[in-house]
Enzyme design. Structure first.
Site, PDB file in Angstrom:
ATOM      1  N   ASP A  38     -27.519  24.059   8.453  1.00 58.54           N
ATOM      2  CA  ASP A  38     -27.821  23.533   9.781  1.00 58.54           C
ATOM      3  C   ASP A  38     -27.756  22.009   9.771  1.00 58.54           C
ATOM      4  O   ASP A  38     -27.933  21.381   8.715  1.00 58.54           O
ATOM      5  CB  ASP A  38     -29.212  23.972  10.239  1.00 58.54           C
ATOM      6  CG  ASP A  38     -29.283  25.449  10.573  1.00 58.54           C
ATOM      7  OD1 ASP A  38     -28.229  26.040  10.880  1.00 58.54           O
ATOM      8  OD2 ASP A  38     -30.402  26.010  10.554  1.00 58.54           O
ATOM      9  N   TYR A  66     -33.449  26.379  -2.287  1.00 57.45           N
ATOM     10  CA  TYR A  66     -33.820  25.315  -1.361  1.00 57.45           C
ATOM     11  C   TYR A  66     -35.187  24.746  -1.703  1.00 57.45           C
ATOM     12  O   TYR A  66     -36.042  25.433  -2.267  1.00 57.45           O
ATOM     13  CB  TYR A  66     -33.904  25.851   0.076  1.00 57.45           C
ATOM     14  CG  TYR A  66     -32.639  26.455   0.635  1.00 57.45           C
ATOM     15  CD1 TYR A  66     -31.722  25.686   1.351  1.00 57.45           C
ATOM     16  CD2 TYR A  66     -32.366  27.816   0.466  1.00 57.45           C
ATOM     17  CE1 TYR A  66     -30.574  26.250   1.871  1.00 57.45           C
ATOM     18  CE2 TYR A  66     -31.219  28.382   0.984  1.00 57.45           C
ATOM     19  CZ  TYR A  66     -30.322  27.596   1.685  1.00 57.45           C
ATOM     20  OH  TYR A  66     -29.184  28.165   2.197  1.00 57.45           O
ATOM     21  N   ASP A  80     -37.297  25.416  14.285  1.00 53.68           N
ATOM     22  CA  ASP A  80     -37.333  24.199  13.483  1.00 53.68           C
ATOM     23  C   ASP A  80     -37.815  23.057  14.370  1.00 53.68           C
ATOM     24  O   ASP A  80     -38.013  23.224  15.579  1.00 53.68           O
ATOM     25  CB  ASP A  80     -35.979  23.888  12.828  1.00 53.68           C
ATOM     26  CG  ASP A  80     -34.868  23.605  13.832  1.00 53.68           C
ATOM     27  OD1 ASP A  80     -35.155  23.125  14.953  1.00 53.68           O
ATOM     28  OD2 ASP A  80     -33.694  23.865  13.510  1.00 53.68           O
ATOM     29  N   ARG A 171     -35.334  28.969   8.357  1.00 50.24           N
ATOM     30  CA  ARG A 171     -36.053  28.819   9.635  1.00 50.24           C
ATOM     31  C   ARG A 171     -36.817  30.086   9.984  1.00 50.24           C
ATOM     32  O   ARG A 171     -37.964  30.045  10.427  1.00 50.24           O
ATOM     33  CB  ARG A 171     -35.071  28.507  10.753  1.00 50.24           C
ATOM     34  CG  ARG A 171     -34.571  27.079  10.795  1.00 50.24           C
ATOM     35  CD  ARG A 171     -33.726  26.846  12.029  1.00 50.24           C
ATOM     36  NE  ARG A 171     -32.421  27.464  11.945  1.00 50.24           N
ATOM     37  CZ  ARG A 171     -31.738  27.947  12.986  1.00 50.24           C
ATOM     38  NH1 ARG A 171     -32.283  27.928  14.190  1.00 50.24           N
ATOM     39  NH2 ARG A 171     -30.530  28.448  12.828  1.00 50.24           N
TER      40      ARG A 171
END
Length: 312
Positions: A38, A66, A80, A171
């Protein structure tokens, strides 16, 4: 120029934006990425160049890692911090309760797809439906959270590490954790630290490609197509077999009888490489190594999935 380059994607750009910059700076005809990030996210973006764009289907399957931060108490329409605020409250929770909440998300599970995402419904990305105010039902997808560890808590912020299968939305993970805790949550920041075998140690800042001298100095920053698949068993073939694969012939027991064969099982994905190391083809085995000696010479031993042009 064929190969893979690993970019440390900056925030504020789409993955396609990064690919376009790489394509323009290197002057290549084709480029694509394996695993979308994203615009909010930074970190490892695998960019495939020219003939290596055929690798996307294999590299996109890789697991991802991540480091992320979520903010508790804030619900948004995009899940988000860049979305529209829907509700906000002070989180009344301690670290042990957060630990207990995230523990339930490890392992195989189904996950809701964010309404604001590029996943397509009836040929149109979900975010376009959402912007039109349309309510569409998209089936939850199967994902696997291999590891989910809490790094630190500084309320309302919670920082974590996660290792997960392809297609996992961080998310969604933050949103779902917030709902379990009860105060809601959304993603605040995200950095991809690994995609398959590629990590931040392999990644180049995008601005490096603005340096004409660096780009002109050579192709040392490119990972060869064969090296981009380090986990696949490799079979080195002679020119006769190489030419046959490039002409569309399937590998047979007779062709491979004098070739050194690594150990593999039926259904494994393997790579055929030329004597010089260039990637020729990726194939799925139809037999295990131990079965090859007993096969008739004309028996097909693998199903070719992709054939590649020369890496020159």
């Amino acid at each position: 120029m064929n190969g893979v380059i690993i970019i440390d994607k900056p925030a504020g750009m789409t993955s396609r934006d990064v690919v376009d910059v790489v394509q323009k700076r290197l002057g290549v005809k084709k480029a694509g990425h394996a695993g979308t990030l994203d615009p909010l996210a930074t970190g490892v973006l695998v960019v495939c160049i020219n003939e290596a764009t055929k690798l996307v289907q294999f590299l996109s399957q890789d697991h991802k890692e991540y480091e992320g931060t979520m903010i508790l108490g804030l619900r948004t329409d995009t899940w988000d911090r860049e979305g529209k605020s829907l509700a906000q409250e002070e989180p009344r929770v301690d670290e042990s309760e957060i630990q207990e909440a995230i523990r339930a998300f490890r392992g195989k599970r189904t996950q809701a797809v964010p309404a604001y995402s590029a996943v397509k419904y009836r040929g149109k990305p979900l975010y376009k439906w959402a912007r039109q105010g349309a309510q569409v039902e998209v089936p939850a997808r199967a994902v696997e959270i291999h590891r989910l560890d809490l790094i630190g808590v500084d309320l309302p912020y919670v920082t974590f590490n996660v290792s997960c299968s392809k297609g996992t939305y961080i998310r969604s993970l933050c949103h779902e954790i917030g709902e379990v805790i009860g105060c809601g949550a959304c993603l605040w920041s995200l950095r991809r630290t690994r995609s398959g075998t590629f990590s931040l140690q392999n990644a180049l800042p995008l601005e490096v490609l603005d340096d004409a001298d660096f780009v002109a100095s050579g192709r040392d920053f490119l990972i060869s197509m064969a090296d981009a698949l380090p986990l696949l068993q490799s079979i080195e073939i002679d020119q006769f077999i190489e030419e046959g694969l490039r002409l569309g012939r399937q590998p047979s027991a007779g062709n491979l009888k004098n070739i050194h064969m690594p150990l593999f099982a039926k259904g494994d994905v393997i790579k055929f490489v030329a004597a010089g190391g260039g990637l020729v083809a990726v194939a799925e085995t139809l037999y295990g190594t131990d079965d090859l000696a007993s096969l008739p010479p004309g028996s097909q031993v693998a199903r070719v999935l992709r054939v590649f042009g020369t890496e020159n």
